[in-house]
Design a protein around this motif. Structure first.
Motif, PDB file in Angstrom:
ATOM      1  N   LEU A 229       0.816  -1.215   0.000  1.00 34.94           N
ATOM      2  CA  LEU A 229       0.000   0.000   0.000  1.00 34.94           C
ATOM      3  C   LEU A 229       0.850   1.265   0.000  1.00 34.94           C
ATOM      4  CD1 LEU A 229      -2.794  -0.909   2.594  1.00 34.94           C
ATOM      5  CD2 LEU A 229      -2.806  -1.218   0.117  1.00 34.94           C
ATOM      6  N   ALA A 230       1.995   1.211   0.686  1.00 31.21           N
ATOM      7  CA  ALA A 230       2.873   2.380   0.772  1.00 31.21           C
ATOM      8  C   ALA A 230       4.261   1.955   1.204  1.00 31.21           C
ATOM      9  CB  ALA A 230       2.303   3.388   1.768  1.00 31.21           C
ATOM     10  N   THR A 231       5.267   2.667   0.719  1.00 32.46           N
ATOM     11  CA  THR A 231       6.643   2.496   1.180  1.00 32.46           C
ATOM     12  C   THR A 231       7.161   3.878   1.563  1.00 32.46           C
ATOM     13  OG1 THR A 231       7.013   0.599  -0.280  1.00 32.46           O
ATOM     14  CG2 THR A 231       8.958   1.697   0.606  1.00 32.46           C
ATOM     15  N   LEU A 232       7.516   4.030   2.826  1.00 32.20           N
ATOM     16  CA  LEU A 232       7.979   5.313   3.354  1.00 32.20           C
ATOM     17  C   LEU A 232       9.413   5.156   3.839  1.00 32.20           C
ATOM     18  CD1 LEU A 232       4.832   5.832   5.604  1.00 32.20           C
ATOM     19  CD2 LEU A 232       5.090   6.521   3.234  1.00 32.20           C
ATOM     20  N   LYS A 233      10.182   6.237   3.781  1.00 41.21           N
ATOM     21  CA  LYS A 233      11.586   6.179   4.223  1.00 41.21           C
ATOM     22  C   LYS A 233      11.830   7.318   5.192  1.00 41.21           C
ATOM     23  CE  LYS A 233      14.728   4.855   1.257  1.00 41.21           C
ATOM     24  NZ  LYS A 233      15.353   3.638   1.800  1.00 41.21           N
ATOM     25  N   ASN A 234      12.472   7.014   6.329  1.00 41.98           N
ATOM     26  CA  ASN A 234      12.801   8.094   7.265  1.00 41.98           C
ATOM     27  C   ASN A 234      14.185   8.658   6.946  1.00 41.98           C
ATOM     28  OD1 ASN A 234      14.706   6.338   8.386  1.00 41.98           O
ATOM     29  ND2 ASN A 234      13.693   6.165  10.367  1.00 41.98           N
ATOM     30  N   ASP A 235      14.614   9.643   7.714  1.00 40.30           N
ATOM     31  CA  ASP A 235      15.881  10.328   7.453  1.00 40.30           C
ATOM     32  C   ASP A 235      17.092   9.428   7.641  1.00 40.30           C
ATOM     33  OD1 ASP A 235      14.520  12.645   6.865  1.00 40.30           O
ATOM     34  OD2 ASP A 235      14.746  13.502   8.875  1.00 40.30           O
ATOM     35  N   GLU A 236      16.927   8.336   8.356  1.00 39.20           N
ATOM     36  CA  GLU A 236      18.049   7.426   8.607  1.00 39.20           C
ATOM     37  C   GLU A 236      18.058   6.232   7.653  1.00 39.20           C
ATOM     38  OE1 GLU A 236      19.062   6.874  12.853  1.00 39.20           O
ATOM     39  OE2 GLU A 236      17.301   8.125  13.230  1.00 39.20           O
ATOM     40  N   GLY A 237      17.207   6.280   6.629  1.00 39.04           N
ATOM     41  CA  GLY A 237      17.217   5.247   5.599  1.00 39.04           C
ATOM     42  C   GLY A 237      16.396   4.013   5.912  1.00 39.04           C
ATOM     43  N   ILE A 238      15.587   4.053   6.970  1.00 37.79           N
ATOM     44  CA  ILE A 238      14.744   2.902   7.326  1.00 37.79           C
ATOM     45  C   ILE A 238      13.464   2.956   6.496  1.00 37.79           C
ATOM     46  CG2 ILE A 238      13.468   1.759   9.178  1.00 37.79           C
ATOM     47  CD1 ILE A 238      16.546   1.594   9.382  1.00 37.79           C
ATOM     48  N   ASP A 239      13.107   1.837   5.913  1.00 36.58           N
ATOM     49  CA  ASP A 239      11.878   1.740   5.125  1.00 36.58           C
ATOM     50  C   ASP A 239      10.729   1.248   6.000  1.00 36.58           C
ATOM     51  OD1 ASP A 239      13.122   2.467   2.718  1.00 36.58           O
ATOM     52  OD2 ASP A 239      13.721   0.397   2.320  1.00 36.58           O
ATOM     53  N   MET A 240       9.594   1.905   5.859  1.00 39.55           N
ATOM     54  CA  MET A 240       8.360   1.430   6.487  1.00 39.55           C
ATOM     55  C   MET A 240       7.454   1.004   5.345  1.00 39.55           C
ATOM     56  SD  MET A 240       5.712   3.573   8.877  1.00 39.55           S
ATOM     57  CE  MET A 240       4.284   2.824   9.596  1.00 39.55           C
ATOM     58  N   VAL A 241       7.246  -0.298   5.211  1.00 37.90           N
ATOM     59  CA  VAL A 241       6.444  -0.834   4.119  1.00 37.90           C
ATOM     60  C   VAL A 241       5.104  -1.287   4.693  1.00 37.90           C
ATOM     61  CG1 VAL A 241       6.348  -2.501   2.233  1.00 37.90           C
ATOM     62  CG2 VAL A 241       8.569  -1.636   3.011  1.00 37.90           C
ATOM     63  N   VAL A 242       4.018  -0.712   4.183  1.00 38.25           N
ATOM     64  CA  VAL A 242       2.681  -1.057   4.655  1.00 38.25           C
ATOM     65  C   VAL A 242       2.045  -1.981   3.633  1.00 38.25           C
ATOM     66  CG1 VAL A 242       0.425  -0.181   5.364  1.00 38.25           C
ATOM     67  CG2 VAL A 242       2.486   1.178   5.796  1.00 38.25           C
ATOM     68  N   TYR A 243       1.654  -3.174   4.073  1.00 38.12           N
ATOM     69  CA  TYR A 243       1.082  -4.175   3.174  1.00 38.12           C
ATOM     70  C   TYR A 243      -0.438  -4.217   3.201  1.00 38.12           C
ATOM     71  CZ  TYR A 243       5.873  -5.886   3.060  1.00 38.12           C
ATOM     72  OH  TYR A 243       7.231  -5.976   2.920  1.00 38.12           O
ATOM     73  N   SER A 244      -1.018  -3.947   4.358  1.00 33.58           N
ATOM     74  CA  SER A 244      -2.479  -4.033   4.414  1.00 33.58           C
ATOM     75  C   SER A 244      -3.058  -3.124   5.484  1.00 33.58           C
ATOM     76  CB  SER A 244      -2.928  -5.477   4.646  1.00 33.58           C
ATOM     77  OG  SER A 244      -2.598  -5.895   5.949  1.00 33.58           O
ATOM     78  N   ALA A 245      -4.287  -2.706   5.246  1.00 32.76           N
ATOM     79  CA  ALA A 245      -5.098  -1.972   6.217  1.00 32.76           C
ATOM     80  C   ALA A 245      -6.471  -2.620   6.122  1.00 32.76           C
ATOM     81  CB  ALA A 245      -5.147  -0.493   5.891  1.00 32.76           C
ATOM     82  N   LYS A 246      -6.680  -3.629   6.939  1.00 31.27           N
ATOM     83  CA  LYS A 246      -7.840  -4.496   6.769  1.00 31.27           C
ATOM     84  C   LYS A 246      -8.893  -4.265   7.840  1.00 31.27           C
ATOM     85  CE  LYS A 246      -8.971  -9.289   5.815  1.00 31.27           C
ATOM     86  NZ  LYS A 246      -8.469 -10.651   5.661  1.00 31.27           N
ATOM     87  N   ARG A 247     -10.099  -4.025   7.385  1.00 28.43           N
ATOM     88  CA  ARG A 247     -11.245  -3.859   8.269  1.00 28.43           C
ATOM     89  C   ARG A 247     -11.829  -5.240   8.561  1.00 28.43           C
ATOM     90  NH1 ARG A 247     -14.404   0.837   7.720  1.00 28.43           N
ATOM     91  NH2 ARG A 247     -13.647   0.984   5.572  1.00 28.43           N
ATOM     92  N   ASP A 248     -12.193  -5.495   9.825  1.00 28.29           N
ATOM     93  CA  ASP A 248     -12.836  -6.777  10.131  1.00 28.29           C
ATOM     94  C   ASP A 248     -14.243  -6.544  10.663  1.00 28.29           C
ATOM     95  OD1 ASP A 248     -12.765  -6.277  12.895  1.00 28.29           O
ATOM     96  OD2 ASP A 248     -10.885  -7.348  13.159  1.00 28.29           O
ATOM     97  N   SER A 249     -14.976  -7.636  10.821  1.00 28.59           N
ATOM     98  CA  SER A 249     -16.385  -7.541  11.195  1.00 28.59           C
ATOM     99  C   SER A 249     -16.583  -7.069  12.633  1.00 28.59           C
ATOM    100  CB  SER A 249     -17.071  -8.898  11.002  1.00 28.59           C
ATOM    101  OG  SER A 249     -16.422  -9.887  11.782  1.00 28.59           O
ATOM    102  N   GLY A 250     -15.542  -7.107  13.443  1.00 32.83           N
ATOM    103  CA  GLY A 250     -15.655  -6.681  14.832  1.00 32.83           C
ATOM    104  C   GLY A 250     -15.548  -5.188  15.036  1.00 32.83           C
TER     105      GLY A 250
ATOM    106  N   LYS B  51      12.128  -1.999   7.571  1.00 36.61           N
ATOM    107  CA  LYS B  51      13.294  -2.669   7.001  1.00 36.61           C
ATOM    108  C   LYS B  51      14.528  -1.779   7.126  1.00 36.61           C
ATOM    109  CE  LYS B  51      10.726  -5.366   3.590  1.00 36.61           C
ATOM    110  NZ  LYS B  51      10.612  -5.731   2.165  1.00 36.61           N
ATOM    111  N   ASN B  52      15.648  -2.417   7.448  1.00 38.00           N
ATOM    112  CA  ASN B  52      16.919  -1.697   7.531  1.00 38.00           C
ATOM    113  C   ASN B  52      17.814  -2.158   6.383  1.00 38.00           C
ATOM    114  OD1 ASN B  52      19.292  -0.449   8.135  1.00 38.00           O
ATOM    115  ND2 ASN B  52      19.531  -1.333  10.173  1.00 38.00           N
ATOM    116  N   PRO B  53      17.750  -1.451   5.236  1.00 35.81           N
ATOM    117  CA  PRO B  53      18.572  -1.859   4.097  1.00 35.81           C
ATOM    118  C   PRO B  53      20.016  -1.360   4.178  1.00 35.81           C
ATOM    119  CG  PRO B  53      17.225   0.020   3.493  1.00 35.81           C
ATOM    120  CD  PRO B  53      16.869  -0.332   4.915  1.00 35.81           C
ATOM    121  N   GLY B  54      20.303  -0.528   5.184  1.00 36.52           N
ATOM    122  CA  GLY B  54      21.634   0.064   5.307  1.00 36.52           C
ATOM    123  C   GLY B  54      22.661  -0.874   5.914  1.00 36.52           C
ATOM    124  N   GLY B  55      23.829  -0.318   6.172  1.00 38.30           N
ATOM    125  CA  GLY B  55      24.938  -1.106   6.699  1.00 38.30           C
ATOM    126  C   GLY B  55      25.168  -0.932   8.179  1.00 38.30           C
ATOM    127  N   GLU B  56      24.325  -0.124   8.847  1.00 38.42           N
ATOM    128  CA  GLU B  56      24.501   0.116  10.279  1.00 38.42           C
ATOM    129  C   GLU B  56      23.232  -0.220  11.040  1.00 38.42           C
ATOM    130  OE1 GLU B  56      25.868   4.049  11.089  1.00 38.42           O
ATOM    131  OE2 GLU B  56      27.527   3.942   9.667  1.00 38.42           O
TER     132      GLU B  56
END
Length: 197
Positions: free
Chosen positions: A67-88, A98-103
């Protein structure tokens, strides 16, 4: 009763005891890895993340759609896969940090939010919010009866290079007429995500 008969009865009893012990051992161990996968998936419903990689024992998000891939200033990726509504009446957002960097990346305290009662329950993602711009409402991560946030919590203090931290956060569901919300989380840009279910 003669001595030979007693020996036969004892031998039969020992064999029965050994057989029942083996059956009990196999049942207790689950028999195979598939059973332990089901157990770890069921235990993940408690809402606590156990570590900073994909093998932490949590139920992993469905990664077939992003749904979205966001990156912060330190190179960390926040990948959002789902936003699911349930019956409750809940909406569950799931994804990966995700930490794709070397540190190593130290997870910030601000991820837990500013509420003292919630901060006392340990590291969490309680600072995550959803905004329904059409309905003009902001939704916060739900709390249980002990004021613990219904989100990934008690995770490791850092995400090592090449590793990831899978996450979930549960919110009150917006009205069915709301199909998109803005995801807000400290250190990352805002993102509009689509609701399914």
């Amino acid at each position: 009763m003669n001595f030979q008969h007693v020996r036969k009865v004892r031998r039969a009893g020992a064999v029965a005891l050994l057989a029942s012990s083996l059956v009990f051992s196999v049942a207790a161990c689950g028999g195979d890895d598939k059973g332990s996968d089901k157990a770890s998936a069921a235990s993940s419903d408690t809402g606590k993340n156990r570590g900073a990689d994909d093998t932490a024992g949590d139920t992993l998000p469905d990664r077939s759609k992003t749904l979205a891939t966001l990156k912060n200033d330190e190179g960390i990726d926040m990948v959002v896969y789902s936003a699911k509504r349930d019956s409750g009446g809940f909406l569950t957002v799931s994804g990966d940090f995700k930490n794709p960097g070397g540190e190593s990346f130290t997870t910030p305290v601000v991820w837990s939010g500013e509420e003292e009662a919630v901060a006392g329950t340990g590291p969490s993602l309680a600072a995550m919010t959803l905004v329904d711009s059409v309905g003009k409402k902001r939704y916060y991560v739900l709390r249980d009866t002990d004021n613990r946030p219904l989100t990934t919590s008690n995770y490791a203090s850092s995400i090592e290079p090449g590793k990831s931290l899978n996450f979930f956060a549960q919110f009150p569901a917006p009205p069915n007429t709301t199909t998109k919300v803005d995801l807000q989380f400290p250190g990352f840009p805002n993102a509009t995500i689509e609701i399914s279910g």
